[in-house]
Design a protein around this motif. Structure first.
Motif: not given
Length: 228
Positions: A207-215
Motif C-alpha cells: 500500500x505504501x508503494x501504491x500510494x507513493x507511485x500515485x504521488x
C-alpha cells in the motif's frame, strides 16, 4: 395360556425397555460420531471428518455443533457450502450474535457480499458496538465500493479498541488514498510503523508503494519495493 401370557409380558417389558433406552442410545451415538469428526478434523483427515459429521446429522439434523463443524470443514476445503452451514447455525440459534458474525465472515471469504450484509443486519443495535461487527461491516461496505461507510466503521472500530492492529491497518489503507494531506501523512506513518509486522507487514509495504507511485514519489516507492 399361562405360558403365552408370560411370554407376552416378557416381550412387552423388553419392548418397553428398548423404547426407554432408545433416546439414550441415540444421544450416545450422536456424541460419539461428533467426537470422531472433531478428532478427524484436528488431524486434517477430511474424509473421515465428513463421514462422521454426516452420521451425526443423520441422527440429529438440528445439531448445532455438527452444523458448525460442517462449516469449519467446508471452510478448510475452500468449499462455498460453508456459507450455507453457517446460515444453518444462525437459523438454529438466532439469538447468538457470534453465529451471525461467523456467517458474515464466511460469506465475505467466499465473495457472497449480499449474504454478509443480511447477516450483519440481523444483529440488533445494542450488539453492534464491537470491533468484530464494525470491521465486518466495513469490509462489506468496501466490497460494495461504499468507501465512506467503510471508513466510518473502520474509524468506529479503532475508537472501540485503539490497539487493534487490524482495524488500524484497514483505516490507514483507506486514508492513504485521501487527498487531505494531514490524513494522508497520518496513514503513511501508520503503515510505515507496520512494515515489520508479521501479519500486516507485506500488505503495508504494498500500500505504501501504491500510494507513493500515485504521488510520483519514486524514491519512496523504490525503497519500499526493495524491502518487500
Amino acid at each position: 395360556m399361562k405360558k403365552t401370557l408370560v411370554t407376552l409380558s416378557i416381550v412387552f417389558v423388553l419392548s418397553l425397555l428398548a423404547w426407554l433406552a432408545y433416546p439414550t442410545c441415540k444421544q450416545w451415538k450422536e456424541k460419539r460420531f461428533l467426537s470422531q469428526a472433531e478428532l478427524a478434523l484436528a488431524k486434517q483427515d477430511y474424509r473421515a471428518a465428513a463421514f462422521s459429521v454426516r452420521k451425526t446429522l443423520e441422527i440429529n439434523p438440528t445439531s448445532v455443533p455438527a452444523c458448525r463443524l460442517m462449516a469449519r470443514l467446508a471452510e478448510q476445503l475452500r468449499m462455498p457450502q460453508a456459507t450455507m452451514w453457517r446460515a444453518r447455525v444462525a437459523d438454529l440459534e438466532p439469538a447468538i450474535v457470534t453465529n451471525h458474525l461467523d456467517l458474515a465472515r464466511t460469506a465475505l471469504l467466499f465473495g457472497n457480499v449480499s449474504e454478509a450484509g443480511r447477516a450483519l443486519q440481523r444483529i440488533k443495535p445494542p450488539d453492534r458496538e464491537t470491533v468484530d461487527f464494525q470491521m465486518l461491516f466495513a469490509m462489506t461496505a468496501f466490497a460494495q465500493n461504499n468507501l465512506a461507510s467503510a471508513e466510518e466503521h473502520c474509524l468506529k472500530a479503532t475508537l472501540l479498541d485503539p490497539e487493534n492492529k487490524f482495524a488500524r491497518f484497514n483505516l490507514a489503507v483507506l486514508h492513504v488514498q485521501s487527498t487531505n494531506s494531514e490524513i494522508y501523512e497520518t496513514a503513511v506513518k501508520t503503515l510505515e510503523a507496520m512494515r515489520l509486522d508479521p501479519v500486516h507487514g507485506r500488505d503495508a509495504l504494498r500500500n505504501l508503494i501504491s500510494a507513493a507511485l500515485k504521488r510520483n514519489d519514486f524514491r519512496s516507492a523504490q525503497a519500499c519495493s526493495e524491502q518487500l
